[in-house]
Design an enzyme around this catalytic site. Structure first.
Site: not given
Length: 343
Positions: A213, A217
């Site tokens: 994750y 980003k």
């Protein structure tokens, strides 16, 4: 270069930055005097959590038209009905958007280009974390990288010329992409001569849901740092926003049960409230001006990008990822869009 890049690498560790963010930062609520009368906004991932609350906050400032971009139109209509009751003067629409489908993203952008006579701002909030390694069948890419990065970038690029053309003269369109503080400590895996996206799609490599994750980003930081070279803030102001750790959101809905339970408790103790987190969206998309173009906005202020961007490896990766991303999305004519933006 953007102001964020010019700030240089973060001067504290990711852990110290997190603690300062959560415990030593006072919210900066948008002024009640902000008036969005007549303006049109798109918010993705807006049927719950931060997307829903930021939509509510925009409407409280008299936003004229809200486009709820929803994977489930039925759920979107349920949310829209509630918002219409609360804000009867607003025109609230629900449009279908599946972030795992390039075709759906293209259809959504095409609809914005043909049906909207005006578009002032877009907040790209849709994101996910998964429990295990998975691949989007239609694209062949690992799921969080697909949704949090590739699909978000495609939608951003497709919306840029629409925002530029359909925002009033003298008032640049606004494009805010939701990031995460987890990107600050992230770095890309060793790629050697292989493509970055191919390495991230390789199931034989070590994989961790929290780390992936953060990497998804980080990719957004790398891309926006390059995108700023092509987009004038006189046309569209583009920035990244970090809402901080926020309780009562569905981000970990796809995470492994133990990780989801951990984050539920962790966020309950340390997290910001949803209204506080959502106020960062409004700040980045409405309050901040041209000074935020190409920047990472965290804790309601312009902040340094992830530390990785300032390393020799990060500088090389930025150019490589840019080329790989444009090649991946060339079916949608993204290079032509960028060429048009620089004219």
């Amino acid at each position: 270069m953007s102001s964020s890049f010019n700030l240089g690498p973060p001067k504290a560790s990711p852990g110290s930055l997190f603690l300062k963010s959560q415990f030593c930062t006072s919210p900066q609520w948008p002024s009640e005097d902000i008036n969005l009368e007549g303006k049109v906004a798109i918010v993705t991932g807006s049927t719950s959590g931060l997307g829903l609350e930021s939509s509510r906050q925009l409407l409280s400032h008299r936003l004229a038209v809200l486009i709820i971009a929803a994977r489930s139109v039925e759920r979107g209509e349920t949310v829209a009905s509630q918002l219409r009751s609360q804000f009867p003067n607003a025109d609230i629409k629900v449009w279908s958007l599946e972030m795992e489908s390039y075709a759906s993203i293209q259809n959504f952008a095409r609809r914005a280009g043909t049906e909207l006579s005006r578009l002032d701002l877009a907040i790209l909030n849709a994101g996910m974390q998964t429990a295990s390694f998975g691949v989007v069948v239609g694209t062949g890419h690992e799921t969080p990288v697909q949704v949090n990065y590739l699909s978000t970038v495609l939608l951003a690029l497709l919306l840029l010329p629409i925002l530029g053309a359909k925002s009033p003269a003298g008032h640049p369109g606004r494009l805010t992409i939701v990031s995460s503080g987890t990107a600050r400590g992230a770095k890309l895996p060793e790629c050697g001569g292989a493509q970055i996206l191919s390495v991230l799609d390789d199931q034989s490599r070590p994989w961790d849901p929290v780390e992936r994750y953060a990497v998804s980003k980080l990719l957004g930081h790398l891309f926006v740092a390059e995108l700023v070279r092509y987009v004038s803030p006189d046309d569209v102001i583009v920035n990244l926003v970090d809402p901080g750790l926020v309780k009562d959101t569905n981000l970990q809905r796809g995470a492994p049960p133990l990780i989801a339970a951990f984050f539920y408790c962790y966020k309950a103790i340390l997290g910001r409230t949803v209204p506080t987190g959502a106020s960062t969206y409004v700040d980045a998309a409405v309050v901040k001006g041209k000074e935020s173009h190409g920047c990472y906005v965290a804790n309601w202020k312009l902040s340094s990008f992830a530390a990785f961007l300032y390393t020799p490896e990060g500088q090389k990766a930025r150019g490589r990822l840019w080329k790989e991303t444009l090649a991946e999305l060339e079916f949608a004519g993204v290079q032509k869009i960028l060429d048009g933006l620089t004219k």
